[in-house]
Scaffold this active site. Structure first.
Site, PDB file in Angstrom:
ATOM      1  N   GLU A 298       8.801  -3.092   5.835  1.00  0.00           N
ATOM      2  CA  GLU A 298       9.325  -1.815   5.355  1.00  0.00           C
ATOM      3  C   GLU A 298       8.540  -0.740   6.109  1.00  0.00           C
ATOM      4  O   GLU A 298       7.310  -0.799   6.124  1.00  0.00           O
ATOM      5  CB  GLU A 298       9.044  -1.656   3.865  1.00  0.00           C
ATOM      6  CG  GLU A 298       9.800  -2.609   2.974  1.00  0.00           C
ATOM      7  CD  GLU A 298       9.277  -2.533   1.547  1.00  0.00           C
ATOM      8  OE1 GLU A 298       9.690  -1.617   0.816  1.00  0.00           O
ATOM      9  OE2 GLU A 298       8.440  -3.373   1.172  1.00  0.00           O
TER      10      GLU A 298
ATOM     11  N   ARG B  40      -0.273 -15.175   0.839  1.00  0.00           N
ATOM     12  CA  ARG B  40      -0.696 -13.901   1.407  1.00  0.00           C
ATOM     13  C   ARG B  40      -2.102 -14.032   1.932  1.00  0.00           C
ATOM     14  O   ARG B  40      -2.922 -14.718   1.323  1.00  0.00           O
ATOM     15  CB  ARG B  40      -0.783 -12.870   0.282  1.00  0.00           C
ATOM     16  CG  ARG B  40       0.312 -11.925   0.150  1.00  0.00           C
ATOM     17  CD  ARG B  40      -0.001 -10.963  -0.989  1.00  0.00           C
ATOM     18  NE  ARG B  40      -0.243  -9.639  -0.440  1.00  0.00           N
ATOM     19  CZ  ARG B  40       0.734  -8.853  -0.019  1.00  0.00           C
ATOM     20  NH1 ARG B  40       1.986  -9.242  -0.081  1.00  0.00           N
ATOM     21  NH2 ARG B  40       0.451  -7.666   0.471  1.00  0.00           N
TER      22      ARG B  40
ATOM     23  N   LYS C 208      -0.418  -1.709   1.757  1.00  0.00           N
ATOM     24  CA  LYS C 208      -0.076  -0.446   2.407  1.00  0.00           C
ATOM     25  C   LYS C 208      -0.210   0.724   1.444  1.00  0.00           C
ATOM     26  O   LYS C 208      -0.609   1.810   1.832  1.00  0.00           O
ATOM     27  CB  LYS C 208       1.357  -0.505   2.940  1.00  0.00           C
ATOM     28  CG  LYS C 208       1.457  -1.194   4.283  1.00  0.00           C
ATOM     29  CD  LYS C 208       2.878  -1.167   4.801  1.00  0.00           C
ATOM     30  CE  LYS C 208       3.734  -2.126   4.024  1.00  0.00           C
ATOM     31  NZ  LYS C 208       5.106  -2.217   4.532  1.00  0.00           N
TER      32      LYS C 208
HETATM   33  P1  ATP Z   1       1.961  -4.369   1.328  1.00  0.00           P
HETATM   34  O1  ATP Z   1       1.800  -5.070   0.039  1.00  0.00           O
HETATM   35  O2  ATP Z   1       0.726  -4.255   2.135  1.00  0.00           O
HETATM   36  O3  ATP Z   1       2.673  -3.061   1.191  1.00  0.00           O
HETATM   37  P2  ATP Z   1       4.404  -5.606   1.971  1.00  0.00           P
HETATM   38  O4  ATP Z   1       4.592  -7.031   1.663  1.00  0.00           O
HETATM   39  O5  ATP Z   1       5.082  -4.643   1.078  1.00  0.00           O
HETATM   40  O6  ATP Z   1       2.881  -5.326   2.174  1.00  0.00           O
HETATM   41  P3  ATP Z   1       6.208  -5.506   4.153  1.00  0.00           P
HETATM   42  O7  ATP Z   1       6.358  -4.430   5.147  1.00  0.00           O
HETATM   43  O8  ATP Z   1       7.309  -5.713   3.184  1.00  0.00           O
HETATM   44  O9  ATP Z   1       4.833  -5.260   3.424  1.00  0.00           O
HETATM   45  O10 ATP Z   1       5.837  -6.877   4.851  1.00  0.00           O
HETATM   46  C1  ATP Z   1       6.497  -7.454   5.923  1.00  0.00           C
HETATM   47  C2  ATP Z   1       6.204  -8.931   5.920  1.00  0.00           C
HETATM   48  O11 ATP Z   1       4.811  -9.154   5.986  1.00  0.00           O
HETATM   49  C3  ATP Z   1       6.715  -9.582   4.657  1.00  0.00           C
HETATM   50  O12 ATP Z   1       7.417 -10.752   5.028  1.00  0.00           O
HETATM   51  C4  ATP Z   1       5.472  -9.936   3.898  1.00  0.00           C
HETATM   52  O13 ATP Z   1       5.659 -11.128   3.196  1.00  0.00           O
HETATM   53  C5  ATP Z   1       4.417 -10.072   4.993  1.00  0.00           C
HETATM   54  N1  ATP Z   1       3.078  -9.726   4.503  1.00  0.00           N
HETATM   55  C6  ATP Z   1       2.702  -8.577   3.916  1.00  0.00           C
HETATM   56  N2  ATP Z   1       1.421  -8.618   3.530  1.00  0.00           N
HETATM   57  C7  ATP Z   1       0.954  -9.846   3.878  1.00  0.00           C
HETATM   58  C8  ATP Z   1      -0.303 -10.511   3.753  1.00  0.00           C
HETATM   59  N3  ATP Z   1      -1.352  -9.930   3.179  1.00  0.00           N
HETATM   60  N4  ATP Z   1      -0.407 -11.771   4.240  1.00  0.00           N
HETATM   61  C9  ATP Z   1       0.636 -12.361   4.836  1.00  0.00           C
HETATM   62  N5  ATP Z   1       1.838 -11.794   4.982  1.00  0.00           N
HETATM   63  C10 ATP Z   1       2.007 -10.553   4.520  1.00  0.00           C
HETATM   64 MG    MG Z   2       7.104  -5.179   0.705  1.00  0.00          MG
END
Ligand code: ATP
Ligand code: MG
Length: 582
Positions: A53, A277, A287
């Site tokens: 996102e 994660r 984020k």
């Molecule tokens: P955040 O919680 O930091 O906002 P998010 O999951 O909302 O992260 P996205 O932009 O939706 O962020 O993530 C893109 C991809 O990265 C998704 O497939 C998510 O599963 C993966 N991802 C995000 N954070 C992690 C992490 N800490 N470890 C592994 N994969 C991750």
């Molecule tokens: Mg997300």
């Protein structure tokens, strides 16, 4: 606490080149290998995607996901799309889109297709209409709070909304008028008609569309309704014929919903597989929290070298290669745990040890005068640029009568086992001469100003022909030739290993480490460092790994060099490993 995958460390092989580094996402690989073997998707190639996102900068956790998505597709001769799941215009910005693309490339990957969920808005809308027409979706006039109340919880089933039984005609009419912008924000939503008693809360008539009169960074004012993430993500995968949609464990509960939409619509059956994660000690990988740090100016920006963002660690001097090796080494599992940040640092150090040019820099200078060295003489000693890499060549470092050493390398009254310089003690100046401290000069307040030494002219190069041994070798810079620079020393941004552990009523930011940045302004560096360029890596001998900061560029302050400490030399992870082995 370490990574919960029991064999996650078994796969690390620090000396192997990246391409041979054992890629460890084993259970994911096994699933894909089996699907390829059984031709689950016929002639279709393996297709993956990385779906951020655009609401912030990528962090180290995303690097893990990127390595998995791109790495596994590569292995099976498949392809990976970069897709922005841009369904939330209020939180998204073009700046984030641009930074994400730059960061994926920096990490060493190139996407096949660049996609945006917003490109699918027309298709998603048609599918929503299709579900309305099939009696599988309805317009609800309950407020957001009421919807939450009606949903129930883990122990209590939900209650049907009074609007759940609206006729298909009325639903269709209202949904079209929602699209035309007739209603104010928050007044209505479109919901899937699934099961208000489902044990999975995501299946209790989830919202599909919300009214939002907000411009979108790509579609402008075209839409006054936007699909929810959960109504866009799965179908976007399906549109792209993603065969293996890998994501983190928190999406496991959403999987039945994504499948439900795909089945109702009869579209390409993407398979979702969840993995753990990445969590790192002393670090927050969210984020939302990182944005808070930026907005509250707790850090200088998304690329502050203390941030766990890819932009931050790049500026700090971490390399993409070592980050990929780390991602391979941590592996994947199906339970969340925390990985020691020392492990990440260990892989960086290992990489830096191979690639960094050595240099001498004195961070806390103490003047040393060599009384028996000719006043106007300057000699150049030849020094290896990198003992780990003979092809890096040598350089000439000036030596003269007055030099600087570290304040810590001299004690007027040495404590027991102190082998560095002290009155009457002989030490080696690296690559130069043996010197013996003779006397000190102090100011009226008793502060040490200078140490006076004598040197042994026969010890040039750092060895005495009579085989005399010294216990200590110290770095130095010639006072007349030294350049000055600002040095920024970084340590962990958070003081607690688990920054989310807070006292009642406190925010995680209360766990920030108040000493995560220390700035030194009086450092003296060997003159070759005046030619340092952005992207170069240095090992300041006996001190640590450093790189030039972009604040050094001519458009900031000309001639004002700023070096970031990437990492100190000490490798505590190696110690941890040793202890475990013992
Ligand atoms: P955040 O919680 O930091 O906002 P998010 O999951 O909302 O992260 P996205 O932009 O939706 O962020 O993530 C893109 C991809 O990265 C998704 O497939 C998510 O599963 C993966 N991802 C995000 N954070 C992690 C992490 N800490 N470890 C592994 N994969 C991750
Ligand atoms: Mg997300």
């Amino acid at each position: 606490m370490t990574n919960s995958n029991p064999d996650s460390h078994a796969v690390q092989n620090q000396d192997a080149p990246i391409q041979d580094a054992p890629a460890s996402p084993s259970f994911l690989r096994d699933i894909i290998a089996e699907d390829v073997r059984t031709r689950k998707y016929g002639d279709a190639q393996v297709q993956t995607r990385f779906p951020p996102e655009p609401n912030g900068y990528l962090h180290i956790g995303h690097a893990k996901a990127i390595c998995i998505d791109f790495g596994l597709a590569d292995e099976f001769g498949g392809k990976t799309n970069l897709r922005f799941d841009d369904t939330n215009p209020e939180k998204e910005e073009q700046e984030y889109v641009d930074s994400i693309m730059a960061d994926v490339r920096w990490l060493g990957f190139e996407w096949d297709r660049l996609c945006y969920a917003s490109d699918y808005f027309p298709q998603l809308f048609e599918w929503a209409v299709q579900l309305v027409k099939a009696g599988k979706a309805y317009v609800d006039d309950l407020s957001v709070e009421q919807i939450r109340e009606y949903r129930g919880n883990f122990t209590e089933p939900g209650k049907d909304s009074p609007y759940r039984t609206r006729s298909i005609e009325e639903n269709l009419d209202l949904f079209l008028r929602m699209k035309q912008g007739e209603f104010p924000d928050g007044s209505r939503v479109l919901r899937a008609k699934i099961d208000m008693a489902s044990l999975n809360l995501n299946m209790r008539d989830p919202v599909m569309y919300r009214i939002l009169h907000a411009p979108h960074q790509r579609t402008g004012d075209q839409w006054s309704i936007y699909p929810m993430y959960d109504f866009a993500h799965g179908q976007s995968d399906s549109i792209e014929h993603v065969t293996h949609s890998m994501c983190t464990l928190e999406f496991a509960d959403h999987q039945p919903l994504y499948r439900w939409y795909i089945e109702q619509l009869g579209i390409f059956p993407t398979q979702q597989i969840e993995f753990d994660r990445l969590n790192l000690t002393y670090t927050l990988l969210s984020k939302r929290k990182l944005l808070q740090l930026v907005e509250e100016k707790r850090v200088s920006g998304w690329d502050d070298p203390r941030m766990p963002t890819l932009a931050g660690i790049r500026r700090r001097g971490f390399s993409a290669e070592a980050l990929r090796t780390f991602c391979a080494a941590i592996g994947v599992s199906r339970t969340n745990g925390a990985t020691d940040i020392e492990m990440l640092e260990h892989y960086q150090r290992d990489d830096l040890n191979r690639r960094a040019s050595r240099a001498m820099a004195v961070l806390h200078p103490l003047k040393v005068v060599i009384d028996n060295y000719p006043v106007d003489q300057v000699e150049f000693v030849e020094v290896l640029n990198n003992p780990e890499d003979p092809s890096a060549g040598t350089r000439q470092v000036p030596f003269s009568r007055e030099i600087y050493i570290e304040q810590d390398d001299f004690r007027e009254v040495p404590p027991p086992k102190y082998y560095r310089l002290s009155p009457g003690k002989e030490v080696r100046l690296r690559n130069a001469y043996f010197v013996t401290a003779q006397s000190v000069v102090k100011d009226a307040d008793g502060n040490l100003l200078e140490v006076h030494c004598t040197y042994d002219p026969l010890s040039r190069g750092g060895n005495s022909p009579d085989g005399r041994k010294v216990k200590s070798t110290m770095h130095w810079v010639s006072a007349a030739h030294a350049i000055s620079a600002e040095i920024r020393l970084y340590s962990h941004l958070f003081a607690k290993a688990d920054p989310t552990q807070v006292e009642e009523g406190q925010d995680v930011l209360s766990n920030l480490n108040p000493n995560s940045l220390e700035i030194l302004t009086g450092a003296r560096l060997e003159p070759s460092l005046a030619n340092a360029r952005l992207g170069d890596h240095f090992q300041f001998e006996r001190v640590g790994y450093f790189c030039l900061d972009p604040d050094s560029t001519p458009d900031s302050t000309p001639g004002h060099l700023v070096f970031n400490r990437t990492l100190p030399l000490k490798d505590s992870w190696a110690k941890v490993e040793k202890k475990k082995g013992a």
